[in-house]
Design a protein around this motif. Structure first.
Motif, PDB file in Angstrom:
ATOM      1  N   GLY A  43     -25.358  -9.985 -48.740  1.00  0.00           N
ATOM      2  CA  GLY A  43     -23.949  -9.632 -48.811  1.00  0.00           C
ATOM      3  C   GLY A  43     -23.246  -9.641 -47.470  1.00  0.00           C
ATOM      4  N   GLU A  44     -24.010  -9.777 -46.393  1.00  0.00           N
ATOM      5  CA  GLU A  44     -23.440  -9.733 -45.045  1.00  0.00           C
ATOM      6  C   GLU A  44     -23.578 -11.062 -44.306  1.00  0.00           C
ATOM      7  N   ALA A  45     -24.100 -12.085 -44.970  1.00  0.00           N
ATOM      8  CA  ALA A  45     -24.301 -13.377 -44.324  1.00  0.00           C
ATOM      9  C   ALA A  45     -22.976 -14.118 -44.197  1.00  0.00           C
ATOM     10  N   GLY A  46     -22.826 -14.830 -43.088  1.00  0.00           N
ATOM     11  CA  GLY A  46     -21.652 -15.661 -42.889  1.00  0.00           C
ATOM     12  C   GLY A  46     -20.505 -14.919 -42.233  1.00  0.00           C
ATOM     13  N   THR A  47     -19.429 -15.651 -42.063  1.00  0.00           N
ATOM     14  CA  THR A  47     -18.223 -15.084 -41.464  1.00  0.00           C
ATOM     15  C   THR A  47     -17.484 -14.242 -42.506  1.00  0.00           C
ATOM     16  N   PRO A  48     -16.614 -13.358 -42.052  1.00  0.00           N
ATOM     17  CA  PRO A  48     -15.812 -12.600 -43.030  1.00  0.00           C
ATOM     18  C   PRO A  48     -15.017 -13.519 -43.962  1.00  0.00           C
ATOM     19  N   THR A  49     -14.461 -14.597 -43.407  1.00  0.00           N
ATOM     20  CA  THR A  49     -13.693 -15.522 -44.252  1.00  0.00           C
ATOM     21  C   THR A  49     -14.602 -16.220 -45.245  1.00  0.00           C
ATOM     22  N   GLY A  50     -15.778 -16.637 -44.802  1.00  0.00           N
ATOM     23  CA  GLY A  50     -16.731 -17.276 -45.721  1.00  0.00           C
ATOM     24  C   GLY A  50     -17.135 -16.353 -46.849  1.00  0.00           C
ATOM     25  N   ARG A  51     -17.379 -15.089 -46.528  1.00  0.00           N
ATOM     26  CA  ARG A  51     -17.734 -14.109 -47.569  1.00  0.00           C
ATOM     27  C   ARG A  51     -16.562 -13.880 -48.510  1.00  0.00           C
ATOM     28  N   HIS A  52     -15.347 -13.898 -47.968  1.00  0.00           N
ATOM     29  CA  HIS A  52     -14.164 -13.701 -48.808  1.00  0.00           C
ATOM     30  C   HIS A  52     -13.980 -14.899 -49.745  1.00  0.00           C
ATOM     31  N   VAL A  53     -14.191 -16.106 -49.237  1.00  0.00           N
ATOM     32  CA  VAL A  53     -14.110 -17.304 -50.090  1.00  0.00           C
ATOM     33  C   VAL A  53     -15.128 -17.194 -51.215  1.00  0.00           C
ATOM     34  N   LEU A  54     -16.331 -16.768 -50.890  1.00  0.00           N
ATOM     35  CA  LEU A  54     -17.372 -16.593 -51.901  1.00  0.00           C
ATOM     36  C   LEU A  54     -16.929 -15.587 -52.969  1.00  0.00           C
ATOM     37  N   ALA A  55     -16.325 -14.491 -52.542  1.00  0.00           N
ATOM     38  CA  ALA A  55     -15.845 -13.480 -53.494  1.00  0.00           C
ATOM     39  C   ALA A  55     -14.733 -14.056 -54.379  1.00  0.00           C
ATOM     40  N   ILE A  56     -13.839 -14.856 -53.794  1.00  0.00           N
ATOM     41  CA  ILE A  56     -12.760 -15.468 -54.574  1.00  0.00           C
ATOM     42  C   ILE A  56     -13.323 -16.409 -55.621  1.00  0.00           C
ATOM     43  N   LEU A  57     -14.343 -17.181 -55.256  1.00  0.00           N
ATOM     44  CA  LEU A  57     -14.953 -18.117 -56.206  1.00  0.00           C
ATOM     45  C   LEU A  57     -15.530 -17.399 -57.424  1.00  0.00           C
ATOM     46  N   GLN A  58     -15.847 -16.140 -57.265  1.00  0.00           N
ATOM     47  CA  GLN A  58     -16.453 -15.379 -58.349  1.00  0.00           C
ATOM     48  C   GLN A  58     -15.419 -14.590 -59.156  1.00  0.00           C
ATOM     49  N   LYS A  59     -14.127 -14.790 -58.841  1.00  0.00           N
ATOM     50  CA  LYS A  59     -13.065 -14.052 -59.520  1.00  0.00           C
ATOM     51  C   LYS A  59     -12.316 -14.939 -60.505  1.00  0.00           C
ATOM     52  N   ARG A  60     -11.657 -14.261 -61.432  1.00  0.00           N
ATOM     53  CA  ARG A  60     -10.702 -14.937 -62.297  1.00  0.00           C
ATOM     54  C   ARG A  60      -9.352 -14.910 -61.599  1.00  0.00           C
ATOM     55  N   ARG A  61      -8.523 -15.849 -61.932  1.00  0.00           N
ATOM     56  CA  ARG A  61      -7.208 -15.952 -61.312  1.00  0.00           C
ATOM     57  C   ARG A  61      -6.413 -14.645 -61.444  1.00  0.00           C
ATOM     58  N   THR A  62      -6.542 -13.978 -62.573  1.00  0.00           N
ATOM     59  CA  THR A  62      -5.783 -12.749 -62.820  1.00  0.00           C
ATOM     60  C   THR A  62      -6.264 -11.574 -61.975  1.00  0.00           C
ATOM     61  N   ASP A  63      -7.447 -11.700 -61.353  1.00  0.00           N
ATOM     62  CA  ASP A  63      -8.008 -10.606 -60.556  1.00  0.00           C
ATOM     63  C   ASP A  63      -7.742 -10.752 -59.057  1.00  0.00           C
ATOM     64  N   LEU A  64      -7.001 -11.781 -58.660  1.00  0.00           N
ATOM     65  CA  LEU A  64      -6.751 -12.019 -57.237  1.00  0.00           C
ATOM     66  C   LEU A  64      -5.854 -10.942 -56.638  1.00  0.00           C
ATOM     67  N   THR A  65      -6.173 -10.579 -55.405  1.00  0.00           N
ATOM     68  CA  THR A  65      -5.366  -9.606 -54.663  1.00  0.00           C
ATOM     69  C   THR A  65      -4.476 -10.351 -53.666  1.00  0.00           C
ATOM     70  N   GLY A  66      -3.575  -9.629 -53.050  1.00  0.00           N
ATOM     71  CA  GLY A  66      -2.741 -10.214 -52.007  1.00  0.00           C
ATOM     72  C   GLY A  66      -3.576 -10.745 -50.852  1.00  0.00           C
ATOM     73  N   ASP A  67      -4.632 -10.040 -50.505  1.00  0.00           N
ATOM     74  CA  ASP A  67      -5.527 -10.479 -49.434  1.00  0.00           C
ATOM     75  C   ASP A  67      -6.248 -11.770 -49.837  1.00  0.00           C
ATOM     76  N   ASP A  68      -6.632 -11.876 -51.117  1.00  0.00           N
ATOM     77  CA  ASP A  68      -7.257 -13.107 -51.615  1.00  0.00           C
ATOM     78  C   ASP A  68      -6.297 -14.289 -51.450  1.00  0.00           C
ATOM     79  N   LEU A  69      -5.046 -14.081 -51.812  1.00  0.00           N
ATOM     80  CA  LEU A  69      -4.051 -15.151 -51.713  1.00  0.00           C
ATOM     81  C   LEU A  69      -3.858 -15.584 -50.269  1.00  0.00           C
ATOM     82  N   ARG A  70      -3.854 -14.623 -49.348  1.00  0.00           N
ATOM     83  CA  ARG A  70      -3.727 -14.943 -47.919  1.00  0.00           C
ATOM     84  C   ARG A  70      -4.896 -15.814 -47.459  1.00  0.00           C
ATOM     85  N   VAL A  71      -6.113 -15.427 -47.833  1.00  0.00           N
ATOM     86  CA  VAL A  71      -7.300 -16.199 -47.440  1.00  0.00           C
ATOM     87  C   VAL A  71      -7.280 -17.580 -48.083  1.00  0.00           C
ATOM     88  N   MET A  72      -6.870 -17.652 -49.334  1.00  0.00           N
ATOM     89  CA  MET A  72      -6.793 -18.951 -50.010  1.00  0.00           C
ATOM     90  C   MET A  72      -5.831 -19.882 -49.279  1.00  0.00           C
TER      91      MET A  72
END
Length: 110
Positions: A43-72
């Motif tokens: 859960g701690e491997a990679g850069t913060p952005t890489g981990r955030h991208v990984l978390a976004i890939l595991q989400k549904r569109r309706t579950d995105l946060t403002g921070d997710d949209l910024r990273v996207m």
């Protein structure tokens, strides 16, 4: 606030540039952070952005946060700025390839 059309466009753009699966990205982040002395916890491997991208890939569109949209947006902009569809990085440009893979884009993947 992002309207539905903007969200749809961002979702499509993000999934266009992030061409690695969540499994591929997770494996890459673990490999990238492993070293002779220690290997990062999964859960701690990679850069913060890489981990955030990984978390976004595991989400549904309706579950995105403002921070997710910024990273996207950042990921789409970075990949678009650093690549050219007609002139993707050559296999010899491993530094650029590895940086892009850290945010989910493998330029050598069709």
């Amino acid at each position: 606030m992002t309207d539905v059309l903007e969200l749809d466009a961002l979702w499509e753009d993000f999934h266009r540039v992030v061409n690695m699966t969540s499994q591929e990205l997770a494996a890459w982040l673990r490999v990238r952070d492993s070293g002779e002395d220690a290997e990062a916890l999964p859960g701690e491997a990679g850069t913060p952005t890489g981990r955030h991208v990984l978390a976004i890939l595991q989400k549904r569109r309706t579950d995105l946060t403002g921070d997710d949209l910024r990273v996207m947006r950042e990921v789409v902009e970075t990949v678009d700025d650093e690549t050219d569809a007609a002139d993707e990085p050559a296999a010899e440009d491993t530094g650029l390839r590895h940086r892009l893979m850290t945010i989910g884009h493998d330029p050598l993947k069709p």
